[in-house]
Design a protein around this motif. Structure first.
Motif, PDB file in Angstrom:
ATOM      1  N   ARG A   1      43.433 -11.698 -32.818  1.00  0.00           N
ATOM      2  CA  ARG A   1      43.211 -10.359 -33.361  1.00  0.00           C
ATOM      3  C   ARG A   1      43.402  -9.401 -32.194  1.00  0.00           C
ATOM      4  NH1 ARG A   1      38.835  -6.920 -33.068  1.00  0.00           N
ATOM      5  NH2 ARG A   1      38.773  -5.305 -34.676  1.00  0.00           N
ATOM      6  N   VAL A   2      44.351  -8.475 -32.321  1.00  0.00           N
ATOM      7  CA  VAL A   2      44.740  -7.637 -31.187  1.00  0.00           C
ATOM      8  C   VAL A   2      44.435  -6.168 -31.478  1.00  0.00           C
ATOM      9  CG1 VAL A   2      46.637  -6.904 -29.698  1.00  0.00           C
ATOM     10  CG2 VAL A   2      46.547  -9.263 -30.528  1.00  0.00           C
ATOM     11  N   VAL A   3      43.834  -5.528 -30.497  1.00  0.00           N
ATOM     12  CA  VAL A   3      43.590  -4.095 -30.547  1.00  0.00           C
ATOM     13  C   VAL A   3      44.514  -3.424 -29.538  1.00  0.00           C
ATOM     14  CG1 VAL A   3      41.910  -2.245 -30.202  1.00  0.00           C
ATOM     15  CG2 VAL A   3      41.186  -4.416 -31.218  1.00  0.00           C
ATOM     16  N   LEU A   4      45.326  -2.504 -30.017  1.00  0.00           N
ATOM     17  CA  LEU A   4      46.221  -1.744 -29.160  1.00  0.00           C
ATOM     18  C   LEU A   4      45.497  -0.462 -28.752  1.00  0.00           C
ATOM     19  CD1 LEU A   4      49.473  -1.981 -31.349  1.00  0.00           C
ATOM     20  CD2 LEU A   4      48.531  -3.689 -29.782  1.00  0.00           C
ATOM     21  N   ALA A   5      45.153  -0.349 -27.480  1.00  0.00           N
ATOM     22  CA  ALA A   5      44.467   0.846 -26.977  1.00  0.00           C
ATOM     23  C   ALA A   5      45.526   1.787 -26.421  1.00  0.00           C
ATOM     24  CB  ALA A   5      43.461   0.450 -25.904  1.00  0.00           C
ATOM     25  N   VAL A   6      45.800   2.875 -27.132  1.00  0.00           N
ATOM     26  CA  VAL A   6      46.972   3.698 -26.835  1.00  0.00           C
ATOM     27  C   VAL A   6      46.630   5.184 -26.830  1.00  0.00           C
ATOM     28  CG1 VAL A   6      48.566   1.986 -27.778  1.00  0.00           C
ATOM     29  CG2 VAL A   6      47.619   3.723 -29.281  1.00  0.00           C
ATOM     30  N   ARG A   7      47.433   5.950 -26.115  1.00  0.00           N
ATOM     31  CA  ARG A   7      47.235   7.403 -26.076  1.00  0.00           C
ATOM     32  C   ARG A   7      47.589   8.061 -27.398  1.00  0.00           C
ATOM     33  NH1 ARG A   7      50.435   9.387 -20.898  1.00  0.00           N
ATOM     34  NH2 ARG A   7      51.475   7.393 -21.147  1.00  0.00           N
ATOM     35  N   ASP A   8      48.653   7.567 -28.048  1.00  0.00           N
ATOM     36  CA  ASP A   8      49.134   8.160 -29.295  1.00  0.00           C
ATOM     37  C   ASP A   8      48.843   7.185 -30.438  1.00  0.00           C
ATOM     38  OD1 ASP A   8      50.545   9.091 -31.469  1.00  0.00           O
ATOM     39  OD2 ASP A   8      52.325   9.662 -30.321  1.00  0.00           O
ATOM     40  N   PRO A   9      47.762   7.400 -31.191  1.00  0.00           N
ATOM     41  CA  PRO A   9      47.400   6.437 -32.238  1.00  0.00           C
ATOM     42  C   PRO A   9      48.450   6.318 -33.339  1.00  0.00           C
ATOM     43  CG  PRO A   9      45.995   8.390 -32.332  1.00  0.00           C
ATOM     44  CD  PRO A   9      46.777   8.477 -31.064  1.00  0.00           C
ATOM     45  N   GLU A  10      49.179   7.388 -33.648  1.00  0.00           N
ATOM     46  CA  GLU A  10      50.217   7.297 -34.673  1.00  0.00           C
ATOM     47  C   GLU A  10      51.327   6.362 -34.226  1.00  0.00           C
ATOM     48  OE1 GLU A  10      51.715  10.983 -36.075  1.00  0.00           O
ATOM     49  OE2 GLU A  10      49.750  11.730 -36.737  1.00  0.00           O
ATOM     50  N   LYS A  11      51.752   6.501 -32.974  1.00  0.00           N
ATOM     51  CA  LYS A  11      52.758   5.596 -32.440  1.00  0.00           C
ATOM     52  C   LYS A  11      52.205   4.176 -32.395  1.00  0.00           C
ATOM     53  CE  LYS A  11      55.694   4.805 -28.375  1.00  0.00           C
ATOM     54  NZ  LYS A  11      56.074   5.298 -27.022  1.00  0.00           N
ATOM     55  N   GLY A  12      50.933   4.054 -32.032  1.00  0.00           N
ATOM     56  CA  GLY A  12      50.304   2.743 -31.983  1.00  0.00           C
ATOM     57  C   GLY A  12      50.268   2.074 -33.347  1.00  0.00           C
ATOM     58  N   GLU A  13      49.960   2.834 -34.389  1.00  0.00           N
ATOM     59  CA  GLU A  13      49.924   2.264 -35.734  1.00  0.00           C
ATOM     60  C   GLU A  13      51.318   1.817 -36.163  1.00  0.00           C
ATOM     61  OE1 GLU A  13      47.557   1.382 -37.506  1.00  0.00           O
ATOM     62  OE2 GLU A  13      45.785   2.471 -36.778  1.00  0.00           O
ATOM     63  N   ALA A  14      52.338   2.594 -35.786  1.00  0.00           N
ATOM     64  CA  ALA A  14      53.713   2.204 -36.125  1.00  0.00           C
ATOM     65  C   ALA A  14      54.073   0.900 -35.423  1.00  0.00           C
ATOM     66  CB  ALA A  14      54.682   3.317 -35.735  1.00  0.00           C
TER      67      ALA A  14
ATOM     68  N   MET B   1      53.905  -5.965 -35.959  1.00  0.00           N
ATOM     69  CA  MET B   1      53.369  -7.200 -35.385  1.00  0.00           C
ATOM     70  C   MET B   1      52.739  -8.086 -36.448  1.00  0.00           C
ATOM     71  SD  MET B   1      51.631  -5.934 -31.808  1.00  0.00           S
ATOM     72  CE  MET B   1      52.571  -5.019 -30.588  1.00  0.00           C
ATOM     73  N   LYS B   2      52.679  -9.350 -36.137  1.00  0.00           N
ATOM     74  CA  LYS B   2      52.108 -10.348 -37.026  1.00  0.00           C
ATOM     75  C   LYS B   2      50.595 -10.398 -36.878  1.00  0.00           C
ATOM     76  CE  LYS B   2      52.178 -15.376 -37.717  1.00  0.00           C
ATOM     77  NZ  LYS B   2      52.759 -16.653 -37.232  1.00  0.00           N
ATOM     78  N   GLY B   3      49.899 -10.572 -38.004  1.00  0.00           N
ATOM     79  CA  GLY B   3      48.468 -10.813 -37.923  1.00  0.00           C
ATOM     80  C   GLY B   3      47.631  -9.556 -37.909  1.00  0.00           C
ATOM     81  N   PRO B   4      46.332  -9.717 -37.650  1.00  0.00           N
ATOM     82  CA  PRO B   4      45.397  -8.575 -37.647  1.00  0.00           C
ATOM     83  C   PRO B   4      45.514  -7.758 -36.371  1.00  0.00           C
ATOM     84  CG  PRO B   4      44.215 -10.596 -37.129  1.00  0.00           C
ATOM     85  CD  PRO B   4      45.634 -11.001 -37.414  1.00  0.00           C
ATOM     86  N   VAL B   5      46.344  -6.730 -36.416  1.00  0.00           N
ATOM     87  CA  VAL B   5      46.578  -5.857 -35.264  1.00  0.00           C
ATOM     88  C   VAL B   5      46.210  -4.439 -35.664  1.00  0.00           C
ATOM     89  CG1 VAL B   5      48.250  -5.001 -33.586  1.00  0.00           C
ATOM     90  CG2 VAL B   5      48.463  -7.335 -34.471  1.00  0.00           C
ATOM     91  N   GLN B   6      45.459  -3.746 -34.818  1.00  0.00           N
ATOM     92  CA  GLN B   6      45.109  -2.363 -35.092  1.00  0.00           C
ATOM     93  C   GLN B   6      45.291  -1.523 -33.835  1.00  0.00           C
ATOM     94  OE1 GLN B   6      40.391  -3.188 -35.014  1.00  0.00           O
ATOM     95  NE2 GLN B   6      40.933  -1.065 -35.383  1.00  0.00           N
ATOM     96  N   ALA B   7      45.508  -0.249 -34.020  1.00  0.00           N
ATOM     97  CA  ALA B   7      45.646   0.674 -32.902  1.00  0.00           C
ATOM     98  C   ALA B   7      44.435   1.588 -32.846  1.00  0.00           C
ATOM     99  CB  ALA B   7      46.920   1.505 -33.039  1.00  0.00           C
ATOM    100  N   ARG B   8      43.977   1.874 -31.610  1.00  0.00           N
ATOM    101  CA  ARG B   8      42.870   2.793 -31.419  1.00  0.00           C
ATOM    102  C   ARG B   8      43.200   3.743 -30.278  1.00  0.00           C
ATOM    103  NH1 ARG B   8      37.679  -0.021 -30.134  1.00  0.00           N
ATOM    104  NH2 ARG B   8      37.038   2.149 -30.047  1.00  0.00           N
ATOM    105  N   ALA B   9      42.750   4.980 -30.415  1.00  0.00           N
ATOM    106  CA  ALA B   9      43.061   6.005 -29.423  1.00  0.00           C
ATOM    107  C   ALA B   9      42.277   5.780 -28.138  1.00  0.00           C
ATOM    108  CB  ALA B   9      42.754   7.387 -29.985  1.00  0.00           C
TER     109      ALA B   9
END
Length: 301
Positions: free
Chosen positions: A40-53, A58-66
């Motif tokens: 289960r991967v959390v993408l910690a990114v500056r731009d959450p919209e880009k992160g969600e895209a 990606m495969k599996g439970p992946v989410q983006a957070r600002a």
């Protein structure tokens, strides 16, 4: 010794990984590799919209957070909103050489985001980390040296490449001290480091960029640089290989510029224990964060 590939990663089902700077380049490739192996991967990114895209690809439970590492209020908010345990934490996000800029808290941007933001976030989240913290540095550690007298670079003079190089040994000193402190507290958390060598990430796509203390021309990049996918390999290797704490992973050929991931050495300045302790203490004062004190009961192990 066999050459490492992403197929060598173990099954990561049931484990949680957080990767900063995961919306592009090495961070994206590393995050995708962990997700494909079941994490289960959390993408910690500056731009959450880009992160969600990116997460949607990606495969599996992946989410983006600002997460804005150049703003300590964002760092604290991210830490406060992170529930439960984290098995693997990857400190990847960072700024390449840029004209003089400041973080929201007044620090020189590259040092503030590349080092101070990650240190503050790790201090705040360490009690929830179970297995490993990976800090991604660069070959710039061979020429840089943290200046303990001028963390706000620019008061006297400013050179983007020098500021970038200053932040890179700091990454490795941070990783080394992060191993010493949990071990002393009785935790089993392992701290490792990684660097990509020279790869065709955002840092290298411009016509020429200050790198390793000199100007890298496009012809050198064409001859030496490996792909972002190859440059990303040391990161999941450092996150999953059977390595001792305070190890550093990087390409194994051409003086660390390219090749398969393997344990590699560091410059003497990046191995200086007293400098690592001093840097940590000064950085804690600057960020107003503290390493969790106490015994192993304080830290998840």
């Amino acid at each position: 010794m066999s050459r490492f590939s992403l197929a060598d990663l173990p099954d990561l089902t049931g484990r949680t990984a957080v990767v900063t700077g995961a919306s592009s380049g090495i961070g994206l490739v590393a995050a995708r590799a962990l997700a494909e192996r079941g994490a289960r991967v959390v993408l910690a990114v500056r731009d959450p919209e880009k992160g969600e895209a990116v997460a949607a690809t990606m495969k599996g439970p992946v989410q983006a957070r600002a997460l804005e590492l150049a703003d300590l209020s964002s760092v604290r908010a991210f830490a406060g909103d992170t529930p439960g345990r984290v098995d693997v934490w990857v400190n990847k996000a960072g700024h390449s050489p840029v004209p003089l800029s400041r973080t929201a808290d007044g620090f020189e941007l590259q040092f503030g985001a590349n080092h101070l933001g990650h240190l503050a976030l790790t201090n705040l989240l360490l009690p929830r980390i179970r297995e490993r913290v990976v800090t991604v540095a660069s070959l710039g550690h061979r020429i840089g040296s943290p200046d303990f007298t001028d963390f706000q670079w620019g008061r006297r003079s400013y050179r983007p490449s020098a500021a970038y190089a200053q932040s890179k040994p700091a990454d490795l000193l941070f990783a080394a001290e992060l191993q010493r402190r949990p071990t002393r507290a009785g935790s089993l958390v392992i701290s490792t480091a990684a660097h990509p060598g020279i790869s065709t990430t955002n840092l290298m796509r411009a016509e020429e960029k200050p790198y390793l203390g000199f100007r890298v021309e496009k012809v050198l990049v064409a001859l030496v640089a490996q792909s972002a996918e190859e440059g990303a390999l040391p990161t999941p290797y450092a996150a999953n290989a059977d390595l001792p704490g305070d190890s550093c992973a990087g390409p194994d050929r051409l003086w660390g510029m390219r090749g398969a991931p393997a344990p590699v050495g560091r410059s003497a300045r990046a191995r200086d224990g007293s400098a690592a302790r001093r840097l940590w203490e000064v950085s804690e004062d600057l960020t107003d964060t503290r390493f969790p004190l106490g015994t192993s009961a304080t830290l998840v192990s």
